[in-house]
Scaffold this motif. Sequence first.
Motif, PDB file in Angstrom:
ATOM      1  N   VAL A 148      62.220   5.820  52.623  1.00  0.00           N
ATOM      2  CA  VAL A 148      62.249   7.055  53.424  1.00  0.00           C
ATOM      3  C   VAL A 148      63.639   7.261  54.028  1.00  0.00           C
ATOM      4  N   GLY A 149      64.224   6.200  54.558  1.00  0.00           N
ATOM      5  CA  GLY A 149      65.564   6.312  55.129  1.00  0.00           C
ATOM      6  C   GLY A 149      66.594   6.730  54.098  1.00  0.00           C
ATOM      7  N   GLY A 150      66.565   6.094  52.953  1.00  0.00           N
ATOM      8  CA  GLY A 150      67.486   6.458  51.873  1.00  0.00           C
ATOM      9  C   GLY A 150      67.276   7.887  51.413  1.00  0.00           C
ATOM     10  N   SER A 151      66.024   8.314  51.377  1.00  0.00           N
ATOM     11  CA  SER A 151      65.711   9.686  50.972  1.00  0.00           C
ATOM     12  C   SER A 151      66.234  10.700  51.976  1.00  0.00           C
ATOM     13  N   LEU A 152      66.156  10.377  53.254  1.00  0.00           N
ATOM     14  CA  LEU A 152      66.709  11.272  54.280  1.00  0.00           C
ATOM     15  C   LEU A 152      68.214  11.472  54.085  1.00  0.00           C
ATOM     16  N   VAL A 153      68.891  10.423  53.653  1.00  0.00           N
ATOM     17  CA  VAL A 153      70.339  10.499  53.459  1.00  0.00           C
ATOM     18  C   VAL A 153      70.680  11.167  52.127  1.00  0.00           C
ATOM     19  N   ALA A 154      70.015  10.756  51.056  1.00  0.00           N
ATOM     20  CA  ALA A 154      70.451  11.137  49.710  1.00  0.00           C
ATOM     21  C   ALA A 154      69.781  12.386  49.136  1.00  0.00           C
ATOM     22  N   LEU A 155      68.597  12.710  49.581  1.00  0.00           N
ATOM     23  CA  LEU A 155      67.855  13.817  48.959  1.00  0.00           C
ATOM     24  C   LEU A 155      67.897  15.066  49.831  1.00  0.00           C
ATOM     25  N   SER A 156      69.087  15.553  50.098  1.00  0.00           N
ATOM     26  CA  SER A 156      69.206  16.701  51.007  1.00  0.00           C
ATOM     27  C   SER A 156      68.504  17.939  50.450  1.00  0.00           C
ATOM     28  N   ARG A 157      68.407  18.068  49.139  1.00  0.00           N
ATOM     29  CA  ARG A 157      67.687  19.205  48.537  1.00  0.00           C
ATOM     30  C   ARG A 157      66.219  19.183  48.956  1.00  0.00           C
ATOM     31  N   TRP A 158      65.678  18.009  49.163  1.00  0.00           N
ATOM     32  CA  TRP A 158      64.264  17.831  49.499  1.00  0.00           C
ATOM     33  C   TRP A 158      64.076  17.440  50.959  1.00  0.00           C
ATOM     34  N   LYS A 159      65.057  17.741  51.804  1.00  0.00           N
ATOM     35  CA  LYS A 159      65.029  17.251  53.183  1.00  0.00           C
ATOM     36  C   LYS A 159      63.793  17.684  53.957  1.00  0.00           C
ATOM     37  N   VAL A 160      63.274  18.872  53.687  1.00  0.00           N
ATOM     38  CA  VAL A 160      62.088  19.327  54.416  1.00  0.00           C
ATOM     39  C   VAL A 160      60.891  18.448  54.076  1.00  0.00           C
ATOM     40  N   ALA A 161      60.665  18.231  52.793  1.00  0.00           N
ATOM     41  CA  ALA A 161      59.536  17.392  52.376  1.00  0.00           C
ATOM     42  C   ALA A 161      59.713  15.961  52.874  1.00  0.00           C
ATOM     43  N   VAL A 162      60.932  15.431  52.780  1.00  0.00           N
ATOM     44  CA  VAL A 162      61.189  14.073  53.247  1.00  0.00           C
ATOM     45  C   VAL A 162      61.016  13.997  54.765  1.00  0.00           C
ATOM     46  N   GLY A 163      61.404  15.046  55.464  1.00  0.00           N
ATOM     47  CA  GLY A 163      61.210  15.080  56.916  1.00  0.00           C
ATOM     48  C   GLY A 163      59.739  15.004  57.289  1.00  0.00           C
ATOM     49  N   LEU A 164      58.903  15.693  56.519  1.00  0.00           N
ATOM     50  CA  LEU A 164      57.456  15.629  56.766  1.00  0.00           C
ATOM     51  C   LEU A 164      56.922  14.225  56.501  1.00  0.00           C
ATOM     52  N   VAL A 165      57.415  13.592  55.446  1.00  0.00           N
ATOM     53  CA  VAL A 165      57.003  12.214  55.135  1.00  0.00           C
ATOM     54  C   VAL A 165      57.457  11.262  56.240  1.00  0.00           C
ATOM     55  N   ALA A 166      58.699  11.421  56.701  1.00  0.00           N
ATOM     56  CA  ALA A 166      59.213  10.552  57.768  1.00  0.00           C
ATOM     57  C   ALA A 166      58.385  10.725  59.040  1.00  0.00           C
ATOM     58  N   ALA A 167      58.097  11.971  59.395  1.00  0.00           N
ATOM     59  CA  ALA A 167      57.290  12.225  60.595  1.00  0.00           C
ATOM     60  C   ALA A 167      55.903  11.598  60.446  1.00  0.00           C
ATOM     61  N   ALA A 168      55.310  11.748  59.269  1.00  0.00           N
ATOM     62  CA  ALA A 168      53.991  11.152  59.020  1.00  0.00           C
ATOM     63  C   ALA A 168      54.058   9.627  59.124  1.00  0.00           C
ATOM     64  N   PHE A 169      55.129   9.045  58.612  1.00  0.00           N
ATOM     65  CA  PHE A 169      55.296   7.588  58.702  1.00  0.00           C
ATOM     66  C   PHE A 169      55.333   7.140  60.157  1.00  0.00           C
TER      67      PHE A 169
END
Length: 152
Positions: free
Chosen positions: A68-89
């Motif tokens: 999740v941390g790596g995705s927050l940094v590297a997947l800026s195109r998907w930042k909204v979806a990753v943000g939802l996953v991080a919040a859920a985590f």
Amino acid sequence: MDLAELTKPTTTSLPRTIARVWLGLTLAGAGVSHLTVAREEFQAQVPGWFPVDEDVTVLASGVVEIVVGGSLVALSRWKVAVGLVAAAFFVVIFPGNVAQWLEHKDGFGLDTDAKRFGRLFFQPVLVALALWSTGAWAATRRALDDGRRSDG
């Protein structure tokens, strides 16, 4: 709800980008420490009632934090979806923080009930930071609004 809204590329501000990258690096660093130097400390956060071995839980959650941390940094195109996953985590692991307080388990310098209780108020801040820094808060509102308009 228009789920496409959650995967659209979005623009962001410098403060949000800095917060998202900081959160991602912090999560990834915490994940690495789950697997290495802080395994025993993190075991204090595994609730006594949780049906999985404490060490397995710590290792698995560490891997999730790295991803999740790596995705927050590297997947800026998907930042909204990753943000939802991080919040859920952050929501999913909150019972571990509550259990540490209720079960009086020491870890990370949280050696009094007052310190363990005070830490509980930090978790909602992490949820809010994940949603704000990724634009997930605004995108979810837009998705809900678009869904209401198309239903009406």
